[in-house]
Write a protein that holds these residues in place. Sequence first.
Motif, PDB file in Angstrom:
ATOM      1  N   THR A  17       1.013  -1.285   0.082  1.00 37.49           N
ATOM      2  CA  THR A  17       0.243  -0.294  -0.267  1.00 37.49           C
ATOM      3  C   THR A  17       0.758   1.118  -0.076  1.00 37.49           C
ATOM      4  O   THR A  17       1.584   1.585   0.842  1.00 37.49           O
ATOM      5  N   ASP A  32      -4.699   5.158  -4.254  1.00 35.23           N
ATOM      6  CA  ASP A  32      -6.012   4.675  -5.040  1.00 35.23           C
ATOM      7  C   ASP A  32      -6.782   5.280  -4.116  1.00 35.23           C
ATOM      8  O   ASP A  32      -8.609   5.745  -4.423  1.00 35.23           O
ATOM      9  N   HIS A  33      -6.960   6.348  -3.328  1.00 34.77           N
ATOM     10  CA  HIS A  33      -7.725   7.280  -2.103  1.00 34.77           C
ATOM     11  C   HIS A  33      -9.024   8.275  -3.146  1.00 34.77           C
ATOM     12  O   HIS A  33      -8.437   8.952  -4.363  1.00 34.77           O
ATOM     13  N   ILE A  34     -10.095   7.675  -2.624  1.00 32.49           N
ATOM     14  CA  ILE A  34     -10.866   8.556  -4.001  1.00 32.49           C
ATOM     15  C   ILE A  34     -11.320   9.232  -3.370  1.00 32.49           C
ATOM     16  O   ILE A  34     -11.667   9.373  -1.592  1.00 32.49           O
ATOM     17  N   TYR A  99     -17.317   6.613  -9.702  1.00 32.88           N
ATOM     18  CA  TYR A  99     -16.613   6.091  -8.893  1.00 32.88           C
ATOM     19  C   TYR A  99     -18.132   5.812  -8.531  1.00 32.88           C
ATOM     20  O   TYR A  99     -18.579   5.515  -6.935  1.00 32.88           O
ATOM     21  N   TYR A 102     -18.362   3.493  -4.372  1.00 33.68           N
ATOM     22  CA  TYR A 102     -17.601   4.492  -4.423  1.00 33.68           C
ATOM     23  C   TYR A 102     -18.731   4.743  -2.073  1.00 33.68           C
ATOM     24  O   TYR A 102     -19.999   4.759  -2.886  1.00 33.68           O
TER      25      TYR A 102
END
Length: 105
Positions: A17, A32-34, A99, A102
């Motif tokens: 990560t 990969d944070h949205i 997304y 999400y």
Amino acid sequence: PAASIIDVPANPQDEDTPLRKKSSHGRKLPVDHIPRPRNAFILFRTNFVEESKLTRSTEADNRNISKIAGAVWRALPPEEKLEWHKKATEEKEMHKQKYPNYKYA
């Protein structure tokens, strides 16, 4: 400063990560944070600053910029606020399309 990507595990046991650090004082976020969709006030504040209604020579402290933008926001007529709420709804819909899985946690 621009966001940079650093390869530091979030957890020593989780070597897969990589993290992204927004700034020296910000939290570390997974690559990969949205991000959450912006709300009406955040869209307004961004526009308020971008249109140079406040310059850095006038005010450099983001806390004070937010206070000033908040005072202007509260003074806006309902019709103008409605436009920002419509923009926020549009952004939220685009976010859902981009997304679909999400979930804010």
